[in-house]
Each structure stands twice: as C-alpha cells, then as structure tokens.
Design an enzyme around this catalytic site. Structure first.
Site, PDB file in Angstrom:
ATOM      1  CG  ASN A   8      -1.653   1.248   1.480  1.00  0.00           C
ATOM      2  OD1 ASN A   8      -1.740   2.088   0.583  1.00  0.00           O
ATOM      3  ND2 ASN A   8      -2.211   1.407   2.676  1.00  0.00           N
ATOM      4  CE  LYS A  10       0.088   3.147   4.855  1.00  0.00           C
ATOM      5  NZ  LYS A  10       0.261   3.222   6.311  1.00  0.00           N
ATOM      6  CG  HIS A  88      -5.509   1.960   5.577  1.00  0.00           C
ATOM      7  ND1 HIS A  88      -5.032   2.876   6.481  1.00  0.00           N
ATOM      8  CD2 HIS A  88      -4.516   1.064   5.379  1.00  0.00           C
ATOM      9  CE1 HIS A  88      -3.790   2.551   6.802  1.00  0.00           C
ATOM     10  NE2 HIS A  88      -3.456   1.450   6.152  1.00  0.00           N
ATOM     11  CD  GLU A  90      -2.410   5.456   7.063  1.00  0.00           C
ATOM     12  OE1 GLU A  90      -2.435   5.561   5.822  1.00  0.00           O
ATOM     13  OE2 GLU A  90      -1.461   4.926   7.684  1.00  0.00           O
ATOM     14  CD  GLU A 156      -3.223  -2.622   7.569  1.00  0.00           C
ATOM     15  OE1 GLU A 156      -2.111  -2.817   7.062  1.00  0.00           O
ATOM     16  OE2 GLU A 156      -3.870  -1.577   7.381  1.00  0.00           O
ATOM     17  N   GLY A 162       3.028   1.934  10.878  1.00  0.00           N
ATOM     18  CA  GLY A 162       4.032   2.988  10.758  1.00  0.00           C
ATOM     19  C   GLY A 162       4.810   3.267  12.036  1.00  0.00           C
ATOM     20  CB  SER A 201       5.479  -2.188  11.918  1.00  0.00           C
ATOM     21  OG  SER A 201       5.174  -0.844  12.244  1.00  0.00           O
TER      22      SER A 201
END
Ligand code: PGA
Length: 239
Positions: A8, A10, A88, A90, A156, A162, A201
């Site tokens: 991904n 992003k 996701h 985010e 996730e 991250g 991660s």
C-alpha cells in the site's frame, strides 16, 4: 494458498517510481500486489503487464455521480485495477469513514469485479482495555459485504501501523483465529475461503515469522513496500 504480499503506497509515488513496480513485475515473484496512488494506477497497470496485480487504496460507494474528487470502483476496474483496499484506518481516522461506509465501498468494489481488501484493527487504547476481540467483532459485523467471494480481510492493529511495533505472534494468531471464527459464523463454509492478511510495520526482518503464524495468508505492507528491493525481500520470506 501461496502467501499474498500486498503493498500500500499510500500518498507516495511520482512517475519516476513506476520503475519500482516494473522491477517487482520483472522479478518473477508471485503473489505481489501493489496499490499505488490513483495517479499512478494507469501506468502501473501497463508496466506490470499482469505480473503484479494493481489496485486502488479506496473507492467511492457509488458507481458514478456528483462526487467531486472521488473515484469509483468501476473507474478503477476500467483502468485495469484488480483490487481495492477499503476501510484502512487512515481513511477511518482522516475521512471519518464508518463501518457502514466501509461496507458500502466493499459492496461497490465487488460489484465492479474487484477483489476487496477490507481493513480492521484495534487502537492501542482498545487493546490495553482488553477490547481487541470486541472491536474486531464490531467492525466485521458493521462492514462485511454480503458476499464472501473476492473478499480479503486485513488485520491491521492501528498502533502497529508505521510505528515499528508489532503484536506478539501469539496475539496475531489469536486475532486471526477470532476473525476466522466470525467469518465462518457469518458466511458459513464460504468463510473458510476468505484470506486474512496481517498488516502493520511489516519489514523484511519480521515478515517470515509473521507469515508463519497460523491463518496468516499474507501481509499488507506500507512503508516497506515502496521499493522493489524491500518488497521483494518480504516476498522472499514467504513459506
Ligand atoms: P506500515 O503500514 O507497513 O507502514 O506500518 C501498513 C498499512 O498501513 O497498511
């Protein structure tokens, strides 16, 4: 089922970075999928020549209409994309997407002929409060599409994205087992066929052990998917 290694990107990647996707495609690695930003999908589909499946990071729930700045699943499919990521964390955080929104996007993706990667996961506070399973249950209940065909779940943990932190392998196994239980209760036998990815991660250093956990059918990779060298190193750890 061979492991799936999904990158991904992003909001990363300009035209020059297409070379990374070309290198992934030319490597002969199997089961590598990349979701570049919308702006690169067209070029990524061309350079990958079918060797890497290209997808979107989001789609609108409607096929078309007055939604300035949005992209529909049908538009992704029209570009040659083969999958779309929905839900996701985010997007849930930055765009206020609810489980109902995620469900509508998942349905739209499947209706357009795309495979759908539906993301779920708990925050640090939820994990610390012992709510991980309850959160996963609630997200699945609210966001699963009607059909288990062409559906992939990505577990996730939000706090692992991250950050360089990952859950223990036992915690990954427990979360995947919980998700599997929900899928089979919800879909019946078809729930066994839904692949479950781990994301958060993932690096070349930890991918091998994560891919070795029971019912981890692959990984969803952010930062470590941006170069062919890194993503292919992750793919090379697949059993
Ligand atoms: P990360 O992102 O690998 O950079 O932690 C994973 C993701 O958000 O899918």
């Amino acid at each position: 089922m061979p492991a799936l290694i999904v990158g991904n990107w992003k909001m990363n990647g300009l035209g020059e970075d297409i070379a990374e996707i070309a290198a992934m495609a030319g490597s002969g690695a199997r089961g590598v999928w990349i979701a570049p930003p919308f702006t690169l999908i067209d070029r990524a589909v061309i350079v990958s020549a079918g060797a890497v499946k290209i997808g979107g990071q989001d789609c609108h729930a409607n096929a078309k209409g007055a939604h300035t700045g949005c992209v529909s699943a049908a538009m992704l499919a029209d570009l040659g994309a083969g999958f779309v990521i929905v839900g996701h964390s985010e997007r849930r955080r930055d765009n206020g997407e609810t489980d109902a929104d995620v469900r509508a996007k998942a349905q739209a993706g499947q209706a357009a002929g795309l495979e759908v990667i539906l993301c779920i996961g708990e925050t640090r506070a939820q994990r610390d409060a012992g709510q991980t399973n309850a959160v996963l249950t609630s997200q699945l209940s609210g966001s699963l599409p009607d059909d288990a065909e062409a559906l992939i779940i990505a577990y996730e943990p939000v706090w692992a994205i991250g950050t360089g932190l990952i859950p223990t392998l036992d915690d990954v196994a427990a979360a995947h087992a919980h998700i599997r239980q929900h899928l089979t209760a919800h879909f019946g036998p078809a729930g066994h066929g839904v692949r479950i990815l781990y994301g958060g991660s993932v690096t070349p250093a930890n991918a091998g052990e994560l891919l070795g956990v029971a019912d981890v059918g692959g990984v969803l990779v952010g930062g470590a998917s941006l170069t062919a060298a890194s993503l292919l190193a992750i793919a090379a750890t697949a059993p």
